[in-house]
Motif scaffolding. Sequence first.
Motif, PDB file in Angstrom:
ATOM      1  N   ASN A  41       0.822  -1.205   0.000  1.00  9.58           N
ATOM      2  CA  ASN A  41       0.000   0.000   0.000  1.00  9.58           C
ATOM      3  C   ASN A  41       0.856   1.254   0.000  1.00  9.58           C
ATOM      4  OD1 ASN A  41      -2.585  -1.467   0.377  1.00  9.58           O
ATOM      5  ND2 ASN A  41      -1.581  -2.075   2.272  1.00  9.58           N
ATOM      6  N   ARG A  42       2.005   1.197  -0.705  1.00 12.13           N
ATOM      7  CA  ARG A  42       2.927   2.321  -0.587  1.00 12.13           C
ATOM      8  C   ARG A  42       2.383   3.600  -1.213  1.00 12.13           C
ATOM      9  NH1 ARG A  42       4.639  -1.299  -4.137  1.00 12.13           N
ATOM     10  NH2 ARG A  42       5.419  -0.769  -6.219  1.00 12.13           N
ATOM     11  N   ASP A  43       1.330   3.448  -2.057  1.00 14.55           N
ATOM     12  CA  ASP A  43       0.819   4.652  -2.704  1.00 14.55           C
ATOM     13  C   ASP A  43      -0.297   5.303  -1.905  1.00 14.55           C
ATOM     14  OD1 ASP A  43       2.553   4.145  -4.745  1.00 14.55           O
ATOM     15  OD2 ASP A  43       1.135   2.765  -5.714  1.00 14.55           O
ATOM     16  N   ASN A  44      -0.821   4.627  -0.920  1.00 11.69           N
ATOM     17  CA  ASN A  44      -1.912   5.253  -0.174  1.00 11.69           C
ATOM     18  C   ASN A  44      -1.543   5.406   1.300  1.00 11.69           C
ATOM     19  OD1 ASN A  44      -2.448   2.731   1.118  1.00 11.69           O
ATOM     20  ND2 ASN A  44      -3.459   2.081  -0.782  1.00 11.69           N
ATOM     21  N   GLU A  45      -2.464   5.989   2.045  1.00 20.61           N
ATOM     22  CA  GLU A  45      -2.142   6.307   3.427  1.00 20.61           C
ATOM     23  C   GLU A  45      -2.029   5.082   4.317  1.00 20.61           C
ATOM     24  OE1 GLU A  45      -4.378   9.355   5.186  1.00 20.61           O
ATOM     25  OE2 GLU A  45      -3.563  10.862   3.805  1.00 20.61           O
ATOM     26  N   LYS A  46      -2.786   4.057   3.938  1.00 20.38           N
ATOM     27  CA  LYS A  46      -2.732   2.830   4.734  1.00 20.38           C
ATOM     28  C   LYS A  46      -1.293   2.307   4.848  1.00 20.38           C
ATOM     29  CE  LYS A  46      -5.422  -0.638   3.597  1.00 20.38           C
ATOM     30  NZ  LYS A  46      -6.516  -1.290   2.837  1.00 20.38           N
ATOM     31  N   GLY A  47      -0.612   2.468   3.729  1.00 21.56           N
ATOM     32  CA  GLY A  47       0.771   1.996   3.691  1.00 21.56           C
ATOM     33  C   GLY A  47       1.628   2.603   4.788  1.00 21.56           C
ATOM     34  N   GLN A  48       1.441   3.891   5.013  1.00 21.54           N
ATOM     35  CA  GLN A  48       2.259   4.547   6.029  1.00 21.54           C
ATOM     36  C   GLN A  48       2.002   3.997   7.419  1.00 21.54           C
ATOM     37  OE1 GLN A  48       2.099   8.781   5.808  1.00 21.54           O
ATOM     38  NE2 GLN A  48       3.508   8.840   4.060  1.00 21.54           N
ATOM     39  N   SER A  49       0.705   3.742   7.704  1.00 24.31           N
ATOM     40  CA  SER A  49       0.396   3.195   9.034  1.00 24.31           C
ATOM     41  C   SER A  49       1.001   1.803   9.189  1.00 24.31           C
ATOM     42  CB  SER A  49      -1.106   3.092   9.273  1.00 24.31           C
ATOM     43  OG  SER A  49      -1.794   3.968   8.452  1.00 24.31           O
ATOM     44  N   TRP A  50       0.883   1.011   8.124  1.00 22.25           N
ATOM     45  CA  TRP A  50       1.487  -0.330   8.187  1.00 22.25           C
ATOM     46  C   TRP A  50       2.982  -0.230   8.456  1.00 22.25           C
ATOM     47  CZ3 TRP A  50      -0.608  -4.693   9.163  1.00 22.25           C
ATOM     48  CH2 TRP A  50      -1.908  -5.002   8.718  1.00 22.25           C
ATOM     49  N   GLU A  51       3.599   0.713   7.733  1.00 17.22           N
ATOM     50  CA  GLU A  51       5.046   0.856   7.878  1.00 17.22           C
ATOM     51  C   GLU A  51       5.395   1.229   9.308  1.00 17.22           C
ATOM     52  OE1 GLU A  51       6.697   2.901   4.401  1.00 17.22           O
ATOM     53  OE2 GLU A  51       8.439   3.298   5.641  1.00 17.22           O
ATOM     54  N   LYS A  52       4.579   2.129   9.893  1.00 16.20           N
ATOM     55  CA  LYS A  52       4.826   2.530  11.281  1.00 16.20           C
ATOM     56  C   LYS A  52       4.732   1.326  12.205  1.00 16.20           C
ATOM     57  CE  LYS A  52       3.783   7.392  11.595  1.00 16.20           C
ATOM     58  NZ  LYS A  52       2.570   8.238  11.475  1.00 16.20           N
ATOM     59  N   LEU A  53       3.698   0.499  11.948  1.00 14.10           N
ATOM     60  CA  LEU A  53       3.540  -0.717  12.754  1.00 14.10           C
ATOM     61  C   LEU A  53       4.774  -1.604  12.618  1.00 14.10           C
ATOM     62  CD1 LEU A  53      -0.102  -2.052  12.334  1.00 14.10           C
ATOM     63  CD2 LEU A  53       1.124  -1.582  14.459  1.00 14.10           C
ATOM     64  N   GLY A  54       5.235  -1.710  11.373  1.00 13.78           N
ATOM     65  CA  GLY A  54       6.428  -2.520  11.108  1.00 13.78           C
ATOM     66  C   GLY A  54       7.630  -2.011  11.889  1.00 13.78           C
ATOM     67  N   VAL A  55       7.825  -0.669  11.821  1.00 11.40           N
ATOM     68  CA  VAL A  55       8.960  -0.079  12.528  1.00 11.40           C
ATOM     69  C   VAL A  55       8.847  -0.374  14.021  1.00 11.40           C
ATOM     70  CG1 VAL A  55      10.034   2.099  13.208  1.00 11.40           C
ATOM     71  CG2 VAL A  55       9.422   1.711  10.824  1.00 11.40           C
ATOM     72  N   GLY A  56       7.615  -0.188  14.550  1.00  7.12           N
ATOM     73  CA  GLY A  56       7.398  -0.448  15.982  1.00  7.12           C
ATOM     74  C   GLY A  56       7.741  -1.862  16.349  1.00  7.12           C
ATOM     75  N   SER A  57       7.241  -2.826  15.568  1.00  4.53           N
ATOM     76  CA  SER A  57       7.514  -4.206  16.003  1.00  4.53           C
ATOM     77  C   SER A  57       8.967  -4.589  15.731  1.00  4.53           C
ATOM     78  CB  SER A  57       6.539  -5.225  15.421  1.00  4.53           C
ATOM     79  OG  SER A  57       6.352  -5.052  14.095  1.00  4.53           O
ATOM     80  N   PHE A  58       9.599  -3.923  14.743  1.00  4.60           N
ATOM     81  CA  PHE A  58      11.036  -4.195  14.557  1.00  4.60           C
ATOM     82  C   PHE A  58      11.815  -3.733  15.787  1.00  4.60           C
ATOM     83  CE2 PHE A  58      15.364  -3.577  13.044  1.00  4.60           C
ATOM     84  CZ  PHE A  58      15.553  -4.728  12.296  1.00  4.60           C
ATOM     85  N   TRP A  59      11.416  -2.582  16.344  1.00  3.01           N
ATOM     86  CA  TRP A  59      12.067  -2.112  17.572  1.00  3.01           C
ATOM     87  C   TRP A  59      11.881  -3.123  18.701  1.00  3.01           C
ATOM     88  CZ3 TRP A  59      15.630   1.353  18.635  1.00  3.01           C
ATOM     89  CH2 TRP A  59      15.841   2.424  17.746  1.00  3.01           C
ATOM     90  N   ILE A  60      10.642  -3.628  18.842  1.00  2.00           N
ATOM     91  CA  ILE A  60      10.415  -4.604  19.924  1.00  2.00           C
ATOM     92  C   ILE A  60      11.247  -5.855  19.676  1.00  2.00           C
ATOM     93  CG2 ILE A  60       8.688  -6.001  21.138  1.00  2.00           C
ATOM     94  CD1 ILE A  60       6.612  -3.953  20.289  1.00  2.00           C
ATOM     95  N   HIS A  61      11.277  -6.261  18.388  1.00  2.00           N
ATOM     96  CA  HIS A  61      12.104  -7.426  18.029  1.00  2.00           C
ATOM     97  C   HIS A  61      13.558  -7.181  18.445  1.00  2.00           C
ATOM     98  CE1 HIS A  61      14.228 -10.351  15.591  1.00  2.00           C
ATOM     99  NE2 HIS A  61      14.845  -9.375  14.953  1.00  2.00           N
TER     100      HIS A  61
END
Lengths: 937, 132
Positions: A41-61
């Motif tokens: 979803n890199r072209d829409n806003e949903k993509g950004q939220s997903w990416e944020k989630l990804g970054v967050g869980s990468f930090w926890i990882h």
Amino acid sequence: MSEIQYVGEHLWPGLLGQAFNILSFVTCLFAAWAFYQGFKNRDNEKGQSWEKLGVGSFWIHGLSIFSLVGIMFFIMIQQYYEYQYVQAHVSEDLPMKYIFSAFWEGQEGSFLLWMFWHIVLGIILIFKAGKWRAPVLFSLCLIQLFIGSMILGVYLPFGEDIRIGSSPMMLLRDIMAAPIFAQANYVELIKGTGLNPLLQNYWMTIHPPTLFLGFASTSIPFCFAMAGLMTKEHKAWLKPVLPWALFSGAILGTGILMGGAWAYEALSFGGYWAWDPVENMSLVPWLILIAGLHCNAIANSTGYSTKSTYLFYILTFCLIVYSTFLTRSGVLGETSVHAFTEMGLEYQLIAFIFFFLIWGIWLLAANWKSIPAPKKEESLASKEFWMFIGALVLLFSSVLITGSTSLPVFNKIRQLFDPLYEGLVIADPVPHYNKYQLWIGVFIGLLTGFSQYLRWREINFKNVKRKFTIQILGIAAVSAVVTFLLTYWIEARAWQYILLMFAGMFALVANLDYLIRVMRMKLPSLGPAFSHVGFGFLILGVLASGLNKRFISSNPLMQRDSIEDFNDEDYGKNILLFKGMPMFMNGYEVTYEKDTIEGFTRKFKINYKKLDEKTGDVKEEFTLSPNVLYTKNFDKIAASNPATHHYLKEDIFTHISNLPRADTDREYAQAQEDSLDYKKYEVLAGTQFETPEYNVLVGEVNRNPIHHDYESEPGDLALALPLIFESKKTGEKKEMEPLIVLRKDFLLTFPDEINDFNVKAKLPQQIIERYYSKENELDYSTFDVLKENSINYNGYKITFKTIESNPTDLNYKSEEGDLAIAAILELEDKAGTISEAKPIFFIRGNNSYSIKDFDEKFKLHTRFERVDPKTNSIKISVAQSITDESALPIEIAENVLRTDYIVLQAILFPGINLFWLGSIMIMIGMLISMFHRRRMA
Amino acid sequence: MKKLHIVGILVIAAAIGLLMSLSGEVATYSNFEDASQKSGVVKLAGLLLKDKPMVYDPAVDPNYFSFYIQDAKGVSKKVVLLMSKPQEFENSETVVLTGSMKGEEFVATDVLLKCPSKYKDEEIALRNTIES
């Protein structure tokens, strides 16, 4: 069997660690999913939220992995031996500075180290990767999942005993069944195995983290390549990936080089490269990465070679995984010194390789048609054409090395179908690899030289042809002359070597000229030219140190009857050195001066004197201290550590290749001692007697002796007999002083020997019996005596003269708080001869002690038992030992095997500094390019 | 056809050719019978015979170590290793030697020791640490 309630176990770190382990896996899985959605979803806003989630869980990882690492260090520092990993890698006597080495000694720890670096690099990417963040981190998370699965240690819910990975938090009792675990307090009873002594040096602290950072860094170009294919932006990824690839090249190269330096400096391999499978399989990904780098540069400048760049970056990572598979699956077995022990991870490792290989190749194939390339073919005189040829040569080299190194894998595969298949091995690996790689070196040397003078997208070569030809011919002429001069120093025994030397020199001269004259030390060519000059130096260094490596530890006079038709190189690598006896070898006078023991290390001092060939004068002198490390019981040698003297021009490398067996094997030493043929002699002090080979002069008995193995304790009765041996053959004289000690009721014998004379002597028990009687055999009589009064004992008149406070005596060492007094006694026999005795009485703490006096003349033992303060009398005990006046017994063994020698290996490596200089220049060149390209990207 | 394709094909052909020629340099582990028929250097694997004499006397020659092994066919012969005696030699079971036959002896210039597996060692070590 009922459950045992174990005592003394610390279970909470294990549970917590395992919780972090699983949390890290789950969050990594989620991060991969989130980054994938972010990419979709890199072209829409949903993509950004997903990416944020990804970054967050990468930090926890990441934080989970860091916590797991922290807990592992905690249990290792606390020495909780109930954990298998702690038991296997830590021990009580392991110095703190090796705790990191112990951490990554095992499989689980080194997987964690790898993951640790992925997290560090991932965090940098989170901040720096921009629009590439989601797809790049998606691939990185997938890789991280596979590595994470290696340390997961969970059982699958179906089937029996199918375990995914091996957790570092495993308890010892869960891994092995041993009777000890039937005891509830087993934790108190076990000790750690500790770090392999071979690995106890600083190389083990710096080599693995660098190498694993190198491993981890190859993932980034791979992830970028996959991101390029996933997004189909085949051009845009090429610029941001280049600094990462250069970083990876520099770090992985440094890691490999450190391995070579370790082998050379600290292990007794006698070289920096041995074509060992593990070395090969770390070199191959680096070669492919370098090929990829060059294709990447071509693609950036001209648009050609994009497909190759994809392919090489994908292959680099897959080869890193393949090399991990080779080292960790146990498939290499006997062909490598590096291999880890097997842990049942083969199938997981195979899945790891194939997943990324198939995914990468499949994505590349699917996009093949859509990857852009210029319509027009490369011109034959263009830089891109010849650079690409260079990349192909590197690929070719990698294929050859991988093919030969993978022989054990092919054998395993054939054995799956044909269990009786015997398996093939390369008969003589080093010449095998050298033979082919020599030509690779020639091609690369020439290519790096002349391609610098070609231009990108050359369309009109005619205009520059003349200038190009003159330049190249000039460089070739200079290189040829220098090569010719160099052959006076580097003895090249075959024309192929001279050709390689020329190629290396050509690369060096061409790039130096290009760097200084053409580019005037300016970016962007500074980095590449610097690396290429380094390559030239490297080739020359390899040739100089490899071809002219010379064993100086050979004795030309040694007769070798049994094997005549062997050539000189095959023997004469070791030499025997007796302590203190200088040995002349190949222009050096070498002396084994002394050895000292500190802890478990035995250090040898070897003195080298370089002699002038004509006059024999000492030109130079230096001392090397190689050492050997004993195992805990001093019964075996765990490691032999070399020492090297570095000159600018050459190195002199020395290590102890053997020691007398009696020094390394305690049982053997005992057996050896027992088998000696001791002959007994009865001698009188101050007289001379004869043995078959020597005249021996007996000295006076020494009651205060010094012996290298003897540490005196209060109350010891020591007795030594100095002996002077005179050889009947040569007339040479040498001294020794065997010793015997009576400590309480124990007899300690300290034989002495003269190594040069092959004689050993010891004092038998009888000598001490004749001299002193054992305390419990003495028949003491006790008397109370007043000051200035006398008593009679056996015809001796004993007078108590006075009390001396704070007495000094050989047998009494005062301590603070002691209350010590001595009784001064006068002894007089019937003939009127007078002697003095000084028994000591002292109070230390709450106990009282007495130290007896022994009078040699009268053989009288006197003890000061106590003081009676009321009557001012003292209580003394007196006894006389019964001795005969006959001769002293001594035992002498002749023809004793010498044990004061070492077997030494000394190798001369000329020009090895060129190798190090060249390699370091290659890495620095890549770092320069990295910073430059980072600014450009 | 592009020039690079031709180069590529050449490279692949050369690689295949060279890997094929590998067959001349690889061999199965040899035995004494094979080794005496071949003239060149072979790799010979065998079981170390611990009850036969092992001779290493550096005072005579620090580069001469002799011992006996039994090859895969059960033939036992003397081996002369032109090196100093490797550490831990007595503890190894199988040895792999690089060298050739000279008369009735196998003269080796290199040796690789195969010790009992590390896990076994660990078990022993564990047992020792427990007992001591």
